[in-house]
Design an enzyme around this catalytic site. Sequence first.
Site, PDB file in Angstrom:
ATOM      1  N   GLU A  82       7.766   0.932   5.066  1.00  0.00           N
ATOM      2  CA  GLU A  82       7.302  -0.146   5.950  1.00  0.00           C
ATOM      3  C   GLU A  82       7.531  -1.464   5.211  1.00  0.00           C
ATOM      4  OE1 GLU A  82       3.067  -0.081   6.712  1.00  0.00           O
ATOM      5  OE2 GLU A  82       3.227  -1.491   8.388  1.00  0.00           O
ATOM      6  N   HIS A  88       0.831  -1.213   0.000  1.00  0.00           N
ATOM      7  CA  HIS A  88       0.000   0.000   0.000  1.00  0.00           C
ATOM      8  C   HIS A  88       0.857   1.251   0.000  1.00  0.00           C
ATOM      9  CE1 HIS A  88       0.559  -0.704   4.425  1.00  0.00           C
ATOM     10  NE2 HIS A  88       0.677   0.609   4.457  1.00  0.00           N
TER      11      HIS A  88
END
Lengths: 134, 134
Positions: free
Chosen positions: A130, A7
């Site tokens: 991340e 994402h």
Amino acid sequence: MIGRLNHVAIAVADVEKASKVYASTLGAKVGPAEIVAEHGVKVVFVELPNTKIELLEPYGENSPIAAFVEKNPAGGIHHVCYEVDDIVKARDHLKSEGARVLGDGSPRIGAHGKPVLFLHPKDFCGTLVELEQA
Amino acid sequence: MIGRLNHVAIAVADVEKASKVYASTLGAKVGPAEIVAEHGVKVVFVELPNTKIELLEPYGENSPIAAFVEKNPAGGIHHVCYEVDDIVKARDHLKSEGARVLGDGSPRIGAHGKPVLFLHPKDFCGTLVELEQA
């Protein structure tokens, strides 16, 4: 090592307003707002055919994105998340390359219930990265 | 309206150095650097299984990303690019919703040889959005 882009996270002051931008203006498939109290965010998932956009609003005290939204009141891209097969192996490789892993280097359980780590933006093209174990 | 996330563009001062971060440190599939003189960038494509990361370095005089890199010497995410089926229909819809399209509103041919438009960050969660006709 890295696999799919899981994402792109966009932090905003008002996730309902951002939802409308993605649903009405951009015509994307947008889910309902959900509070993830233990991560200090209210989140809306925008489902694209190949990946997700996560719209994040600070929630509660000590939200990890509160300072970012204060500095960027119109919102902004907060981080990108790449998938890895084995997060401990990934971390060990990154450390051997001299890259900085944030926190104490131990994966914690992220907002999707999977082990995650964050990497230092200065070592990754000015981008907060991340890693999520897929 | 919007379809796939075509790419995330990360602007950096040195695309060869950024390439090494993605190839060696993150272990991604990274292509060679290419100069796209008419768009004022030197670009490297990082191929992920579901989308691309474009690493951009300013090239030549009047590069459209020169000011961004000056402000963000460590680099940073410059824009996201979403695919649309019909860019003129998309533009007309966006305008009817009151969203600002940059430039004179006419699609121009982007770095991939396809018609593109850029949207005003203030209307899109503080994020510069490129639309590309797929």
